[in-house]
Design an enzyme around this catalytic site. Sequence first.
Site, short mmCIF file in Angstrom:
data_model
loop_
_atom_site.label_atom_id
_atom_site.label_comp_id
_atom_site.label_asym_id
_atom_site.label_seq_id
_atom_site.Cartn_x
_atom_site.Cartn_y
_atom_site.Cartn_z
CE1 TYR A 86 -4.14 1.63 0.26
CE2 TYR A 86 -3.44 2.46 2.40
CZ TYR A 86 -4.33 2.46 1.34
OH TYR A 86 -5.42 3.30 1.38
NE ARG B 176 -6.70 12.09 -6.03
CZ ARG B 176 -6.70 11.03 -5.20
NH1 ARG B 176 -5.73 10.13 -5.20
NH2 ARG B 176 -7.70 10.84 -4.37
CE LYS C 81 -7.11 2.90 -1.74
NZ LYS C 81 -7.27 3.72 -0.55
CD GLU D 118 -9.31 4.35 -3.74
OE1 GLU D 118 -10.19 3.71 -3.12
OE2 GLU D 118 -8.69 5.30 -3.23
CG ASP D 119 -6.56 7.03 -6.15
OD1 ASP D 119 -7.26 7.40 -5.19
OD2 ASP D 119 -5.39 6.64 -6.02
CG ASP E 65 -11.31 4.62 -0.30
OD1 ASP E 65 -11.80 4.60 0.84
OD2 ASP E 65 -10.13 4.32 -0.55
CG ASP E 66 -9.87 8.79 -3.46
OD1 ASP E 66 -8.86 8.46 -2.82
OD2 ASP E 66 -10.22 8.23 -4.52
CG ASN F 250 -1.45 8.92 1.03
OD1 ASN F 250 -0.80 9.00 2.05
ND2 ASN F 250 -2.74 8.65 1.02
CG ASN G 146 -4.48 5.44 4.12
OD1 ASN G 146 -5.38 4.83 3.58
ND2 ASN G 146 -3.42 5.90 3.46
N1 LIG Z 1 -4.92 9.80 3.72
C1 LIG Z 1 -5.91 9.36 2.99
O1 LIG Z 1 -6.62 8.43 3.36
C2 LIG Z 1 -6.19 10.00 1.68
C3 LIG Z 1 -5.33 10.87 1.12
N2 LIG Z 1 -5.60 11.46 -0.07
C4 LIG Z 1 -4.59 12.33 -0.64
O2 LIG Z 1 -5.07 13.64 -0.72
C5 LIG Z 1 -4.47 14.28 -1.83
C6 LIG Z 1 -5.53 15.01 -2.61
O3 LIG Z 1 -6.47 14.10 -3.13
P1 LIG Z 1 -7.84 14.64 -3.75
O4 LIG Z 1 -8.56 15.50 -2.79
O5 LIG Z 1 -8.55 13.48 -4.28
O6 LIG Z 1 -7.29 15.52 -4.96
P2 LIG Z 1 -8.00 16.66 -5.76
O7 LIG Z 1 -7.25 16.82 -7.01
O8 LIG Z 1 -9.47 16.42 -5.80
O9 LIG Z 1 -7.78 17.97 -4.84
C7 LIG Z 1 -6.54 18.59 -4.64
C8 LIG Z 1 -6.81 19.97 -4.08
O10 LIG Z 1 -5.56 20.52 -3.71
C9 LIG Z 1 -5.46 21.84 -4.24
N3 LIG Z 1 -4.06 22.19 -4.47
C10 LIG Z 1 -3.19 21.66 -5.35
N4 LIG Z 1 -2.00 22.25 -5.23
C11 LIG Z 1 -2.13 23.18 -4.26
C12 LIG Z 1 -1.24 24.12 -3.69
N5 LIG Z 1 0.03 24.22 -4.07
N6 LIG Z 1 -1.72 24.91 -2.71
C13 LIG Z 1 -3.01 24.82 -2.31
N7 LIG Z 1 -3.88 23.94 -2.80
C14 LIG Z 1 -3.44 23.14 -3.77
C15 LIG Z 1 -6.25 21.80 -5.54
O11 LIG Z 1 -6.59 23.14 -5.88
P3 LIG Z 1 -7.45 23.53 -7.17
O12 LIG Z 1 -8.81 23.02 -6.88
O13 LIG Z 1 -7.38 25.02 -7.19
O14 LIG Z 1 -6.81 22.87 -8.34
C16 LIG Z 1 -7.44 20.94 -5.09
O15 LIG Z 1 -8.40 21.74 -4.46
C17 LIG Z 1 -3.72 13.21 -2.61
O16 LIG Z 1 -2.35 13.32 -2.34
C18 LIG Z 1 -4.23 11.92 -2.04
O17 LIG Z 1 -3.23 10.93 -2.01
C19 LIG Z 1 -6.76 11.23 -0.74
C20 LIG Z 1 -7.67 10.35 -0.25
C21 LIG Z 1 -7.42 9.63 0.98
C1 LIG Z 2 -5.36 6.70 0.45
C2 LIG Z 2 -5.99 7.11 -0.78
O1 LIG Z 2 -7.06 6.63 -1.12
C3 LIG Z 2 -5.35 8.09 -1.62
O2 LIG Z 2 -4.32 8.63 -1.25
O3 LIG Z 2 -5.88 8.34 -2.70
MG LIG Z 3 -7.49 6.97 -3.17
#
Ligand SMILES: NC(=O)C1=CN([C@@H]2O[C@H](COP(=O)(O)OP(=O)(O)OC[C@H]3O[C@@H](n4cnc5c(N)ncnc54)[C@H](OP(=O)(O)O)[C@@H]3O)[C@@H](O)[C@H]2O)C=CC1
Ligand SMILES: CC(=O)C(=O)O
Ligand SMILES: [Mg+2]
Length: 496
Positions: free
Chosen positions: A44, A97, A115, A187-188, A210-211, A352, A396
Amino acid sequence: MHIIRQYQVPLQKYMAMMDLQESNEKLFYKLLIDNVEEMLPIVYTPTVGEACQKYGSIFGRPQGLYISLKEKGCIHEVLRNWPEKNIEVIVVTDGERILGLGDLGCQGMGIPVGKLALYTALGGVRPSACLPVTIDVGTNNENLLNDEYYIGLRQRRATGQEYAELLHEFMSAVKQTYGEKVLIQFEDFANHNAFDLLAKYSTTHLVFNDDIQGTASVVLAGLVAALKVVGGTLADHTFLFLGAGEAGTGIAELIALEISKQTNMPVEETRKKVWLVDSKGLIVSSRRESLQHFKKPWAHEHEPVKTLLDAVNDIKPTVLIGTSGVGKTFTKEVIEAMASFNEKPIILSLSNPTSQSECTAEEAYTWSQGRAIFASGSPFAPFEYEGKTFMPGQANNAYIFPGLGLGLIMSGAIRVHDDMLLAASEALAAQVTQENFDQGLIYPPFKNIRKISAEIAAKVAAKAYELGLATRVPPPRDLVKHAESCMYSPAYRSYR
Ligand SMILES: NC(=O)C1=CN([C@@H]2O[C@H](COP(=O)(O)OP(=O)(O)OC[C@H]3O[C@@H](n4cnc5c(N)ncnc54)[C@H](OP(=O)(O)O)[C@@H]3O)[C@@H](O)[C@H]2O)C=CC1
Ligand SMILES: CC(=O)C(=O)O
Ligand SMILES: [Mg+2]
């Protein structure tokens, strides 16, 4: 384990584990279950991220089902080619993504495979009931398009009607092939598709993202647990996110929903406790017109603010959550500011893999002089600061989706409901012990995850029965025992 441990490079351990999954599935799960804390970072995050980046060049055998634009019109037939017939869970991605690593096209297959390995190891779903799927509509990643080892379609991503039609055919074919109780985990996907897919199919299929939703449930659990250390209720806190996409707005909405349930205030009001910063700065009302639909509820009245540091100093949050996918964005100044007006600032770096984490455990503890309550999406090693050892927790969604999935399956649920996410969250928060808190943890250790998953599954199933969404009747009397009894265990059969 002796062989796996001889590899120094995590990616080699990953490849050895994938070989083992292929050649001796029971042994693969036995190793994963018995050594979960050691092996989770391999199968993972973070190693699975590197594996996806290099998927074409380390490719051995296909581990899941690829459905490409070329299969349009015959997806039902393609699904029927999969050797297992009793599928209960599908994890599907289109690879746009992958973690915080961007568009990895077809190479995102590592994620559904990883997953689903956790569905089995952590949640006890039978391996043969799990189907990893990657939808291949092309990739906009130029490096991959020019990579001789790329395994997917060499074209830019299909969008609009062409994309929607392929996804719709897939969703219909899944129901036709496996019935309406098969769980589909999105997912993603990139956020410009993720929210719409979830909205479109949540009324006709057993689906969750999931996200957006799994992450929300795990983070809410960590926050509820953290209240035992920092005090107050959720409503007493102020939340600021860096990143307003799937994870950020998904968590924000579940926090607002939970506060609304606790206070009887309308969710439109409780959302005002939550602020988000995206790549253009703080989300405020003057930006409303140009915002994507999922950001609009968070456009509160405030002057425009450009940087995270200014937002932190203006809003003075008690909780700072990183969901930006961009590493090193929680700078020393940001964390020092959090520590200047909070006795115990809550800092969650959720992005991540490790390279994209908004800060490291060492940075969070050092810059807050050991006062931060910290957890991260990818694991960090324990860190010693001024004679005290801090154990950073792992915030996570892996804590949630295996138990949530088991609960849905064992109750025969036909839809996922927000109250199930809240139930899962509550069940997880209840598993954090005083000993965990003393070590700085707001999540229980992964070594107890099967017990935790059984508790989550029981609470989710109970909610499904309560909401009239369960079809396996009558409900078992002891849902926790029932969940445990449903769990797959990797034992060899004895032959006579
Ligand atoms: N720990 C966990 O369980 C999980 C972790 N994640 C992690 O979260 C992260 C984001 O995932 P997700 O929400 O799906 O992605 P998205 O692409 O949906 O969202 C990313 C967000 O971050 C913003 N962003 C990007 N760069 C910057 C910056 N330099 N400064 C400020 N804001 C910024 C984007 O802005 P804009 O909208 O303006 O483009 C957007 O709003 C990933 O790294 C993923 O691995 C996700 C799911 C679960
Ligand atoms: C953990 C997860 O789902 C992600 O980083 O997208
Ligand atoms: Mg994910």
